[in-house]
Structure formats: structure tokens, C-alpha cells
Design a protein around this motif. Sequence first.
Motif, PDB file in Angstrom:
ATOM      1  N   PRO A   1      -9.770 -51.396-104.289  1.00  0.00           N
ATOM      2  CA  PRO A   1      -8.498 -50.751-103.950  1.00  0.00           C
ATOM      3  C   PRO A   1      -8.240 -49.562-104.880  1.00  0.00           C
ATOM      4  CG  PRO A   1      -8.117 -52.870-105.023  1.00  0.00           C
ATOM      5  CD  PRO A   1      -9.599 -52.746-104.791  1.00  0.00           C
ATOM      6  N   ALA A   2      -7.555 -48.569-104.332  1.00  0.00           N
ATOM      7  CA  ALA A   2      -7.203 -47.399-105.135  1.00  0.00           C
ATOM      8  C   ALA A   2      -6.213 -47.815-106.222  1.00  0.00           C
ATOM      9  CB  ALA A   2      -6.581 -46.323-104.248  1.00  0.00           C
ATOM     10  N   VAL A   3      -6.391 -47.254-107.386  1.00  0.00           N
ATOM     11  CA  VAL A   3      -5.502 -47.543-108.504  1.00  0.00           C
ATOM     12  C   VAL A   3      -4.503 -46.403-108.625  1.00  0.00           C
ATOM     13  CG1 VAL A   3      -5.369 -47.923-110.985  1.00  0.00           C
ATOM     14  CG2 VAL A   3      -7.295 -48.838-109.694  1.00  0.00           C
ATOM     15  N   ALA A   4      -3.239 -46.755-108.676  1.00  0.00           N
ATOM     16  CA  ALA A   4      -2.192 -45.741-108.811  1.00  0.00           C
ATOM     17  C   ALA A   4      -2.307 -45.073-110.175  1.00  0.00           C
ATOM     18  CB  ALA A   4      -0.822 -46.377-108.659  1.00  0.00           C
ATOM     19  N   LYS A   5      -2.077 -43.776-110.193  1.00  0.00           N
ATOM     20  CA  LYS A   5      -2.079 -43.050-111.454  1.00  0.00           C
ATOM     21  C   LYS A   5      -0.844 -43.444-112.251  1.00  0.00           C
ATOM     22  CE  LYS A   5      -2.334 -38.580-113.504  1.00  0.00           C
ATOM     23  NZ  LYS A   5      -1.693 -37.781-114.191  1.00  0.00           N
ATOM     24  N   VAL A   6      -1.042 -43.749-113.507  1.00  0.00           N
ATOM     25  CA  VAL A   6       0.043 -44.112-114.399  1.00  0.00           C
ATOM     26  C   VAL A   6       0.139 -43.040-115.465  1.00  0.00           C
ATOM     27  CG1 VAL A   6       0.883 -45.827-116.049  1.00  0.00           C
ATOM     28  CG2 VAL A   6      -0.342 -46.565-113.998  1.00  0.00           C
ATOM     29  N   SER A   7       1.335 -42.556-115.720  1.00  0.00           N
ATOM     30  CA  SER A   7       1.531 -41.570-116.776  1.00  0.00           C
ATOM     31  C   SER A   7       2.639 -42.047-117.704  1.00  0.00           C
ATOM     32  CB  SER A   7       1.853 -40.190-116.198  1.00  0.00           C
ATOM     33  OG  SER A   7       3.032 -40.244-115.433  1.00  0.00           O
ATOM     34  N   PHE A   8       2.681 -41.458-118.878  1.00  0.00           N
ATOM     35  CA  PHE A   8       3.628 -41.876-119.897  1.00  0.00           C
ATOM     36  C   PHE A   8       4.998 -41.282-119.616  1.00  0.00           C
ATOM     37  CE2 PHE A   8       5.673 -41.757-124.009  1.00  0.00           C
ATOM     38  CZ  PHE A   8       5.400 -43.024-124.488  1.00  0.00           C
TER      39      PHE A   8
END
Length: 135
Positions: A5-12
Amino acid sequence: MSEAPAVAKVSFGNIAFDCKEPVELARFYAGLLGGEVDADPEGDWVSLHWDGPDLAFQHAPDHRPPSWQDGELQAHIDFLVEDIQSAHARVVELGGRALDPTSDPKPGEERGFRVYADPAGHLFCLCRPSPDAWR
């Protein structure tokens, strides 16, 4: 074989502190770090925008600071400072407390960090940015 599955981009986003007085705590850190304090109309969420990651302060009327001496560490931030004497003086002037060591810094200190508490009791350290600093 199925595709992962695609992993959502996580940002700070920011570092948030629970506290009883968010505006006052934001002003403490603005005095130490510089930057601009931005409060919501109710003052329940206050942000500090400065040269580093945003700091946020959330109203928590039942906030109880951790007991550093009892090992109740939750989290802390390390700030790098070239001049420990002036940074220490600024922390104390703004209402912070030196915890370890409690004495004023002296030139040539061997240890590369000092532990403090902000006015709400959150822990932070002032740290030597290089082995040659503070000498």
C-alpha cells in the motif's frame, strides 16, 4: 504478489507543550529564541514562529510538570548555544530555572550540556554545539 500500500507522506508540524498559561510560556521561549508569538483569539493555542521548528503551547488547566528528579522525563528539547554564560543568564532572567547544575556556568566547563526547566516546568537543555565551544 500484491503491491505494498502507498504510504502517506508525513511532514513535521511543530512541537507542542501542554501548559496552564500558553501565552506566557510562548513569551518565555520568544525571549530566549526570538521569533513571533501568534495566539488564537481565546489564547488556548499559541504558536512561536522562529528560525527553528515552530513551537506550540496548548492550554491544559490541569497540567502538572514532570518531576525530573524522580525520573518522570517525558520529552525535552536541546538548544545549541555558543555562549553558555549569556544563554544561562537569559534563561534565568526570563523565569526559567537551572536544574543540573544549578550553579552559574564557568569558562572551560567540561560537560557539554546543562539542564533547565521553563516557567511551566518543561525540561530543556542548553548544549555545546562543538567540542571547542564554552572554552
